[in-house]
Design an enzyme around this catalytic site. Structure first.
Site, PDB file in Angstrom:
ATOM      1  N   ASP A 118       0.982  -1.087   0.011  1.00 63.78           N
ATOM      2  CA  ASP A 118      -0.146  -0.003   0.129  1.00 63.78           C
ATOM      3  C   ASP A 118       0.818   1.206  -0.075  1.00 63.78           C
ATOM      4  O   ASP A 118       2.053   1.341   0.673  1.00 63.78           O
ATOM      5  CB  ASP A 118      -0.810   0.101   1.182  1.00 63.78           C
ATOM      6  CG  ASP A 118      -1.981  -1.048   1.126  1.00 63.78           C
ATOM      7  OD1 ASP A 118      -2.296  -1.388   0.172  1.00 63.78           O
ATOM      8  OD2 ASP A 118      -2.367  -1.432   2.261  1.00 63.78           O
ATOM      9  N   ASP A 136      -7.070  -1.634  -4.132  1.00 65.76           N
ATOM     10  CA  ASP A 136      -8.278  -1.175  -3.138  1.00 65.76           C
ATOM     11  C   ASP A 136      -8.953  -0.182  -3.586  1.00 65.76           C
ATOM     12  O   ASP A 136     -10.442  -0.332  -3.410  1.00 65.76           O
ATOM     13  CB  ASP A 136      -7.531  -0.649  -2.025  1.00 65.76           C
ATOM     14  CG  ASP A 136      -6.423  -1.675  -1.244  1.00 65.76           C
ATOM     15  OD1 ASP A 136      -6.582  -2.799  -1.355  1.00 65.76           O
ATOM     16  OD2 ASP A 136      -5.539  -1.321  -0.598  1.00 65.76           O
TER      17      ASP A 136
END
Length: 163
Positions: A118, A136
């Site tokens: 991330d 995401d």
């Protein structure tokens, strides 16, 4: 274009863009060596290894947990791909394609790195959003599209005289 073809394109495009951005930020931009990079006063590029699922829940440090999450992602992607193939609307098929591509992208990360990479971090006025990636964002957009398709598009199609 058929809904099925659009769903496949959405899934593949999501997977490719997700993996390309992760490869770039990790290997070329070298975020691990740079640390936090402030892009704007409300957006940073950072490195966070998510060993859990959404929002870092159910963190898995061992190999068993890692591969269980990979397996779960693959099963979810297959089930959602079948649903996308059977979808009646373009929006549902594309939305499911986004979710499938996102799940596949995060499964690739878990398989290669043992965690999901991330790197996108938005924050403002003391509020800090979770660090996330393209996969995401695609999953969230896909869920939003499915909800819209289910509650708005389906209702319009079911209401006589409103097509």
């Amino acid at each position: 274009m058929t809904p099925q073809r659009a769903g496949v394109i959405a899934a593949l495009a999501t997977l490719v863009v997700d993996q390309a951005t992760k490869l770039w930020v990790y290997h070329i931009f070298d975020i691990a060596a740079r640390g936090v990079v402030e892009v704007t006063p409300f957006f940073n590029i950072v490195l966070v290894w998510n060993r859990g699922v959404s929002y870092g829940l159910f963190q898995q440090d061992g190999a068993l947990g890692r591969w269980l999450l990979v397996g779960l992602s693959v099963i979810a992607a297959i089930v959602l791909a079948v649903w996308a193939w059977r979808a009646r609307t373009l929006l549902a098929s594309v939305s499911l394609g986004l979710i499938v591509g996102g799940a596949a992208g995060n499964a690739v990360d878990r398989s290669i790195y043992g965690a999901v990479l991330d790197f996108l971090h938005f924050h403002a006025a003391g509020f800090s959003w979770y660090v996330f990636n393209v996969a995401d964002a695609a999953i969230v957009a896909g869920v939003a599209g499915l909800l819209y398709d289910s509650f708005v598009v389906e209702r319009r199609q079911d209401t006589p005289g409103e097509n």
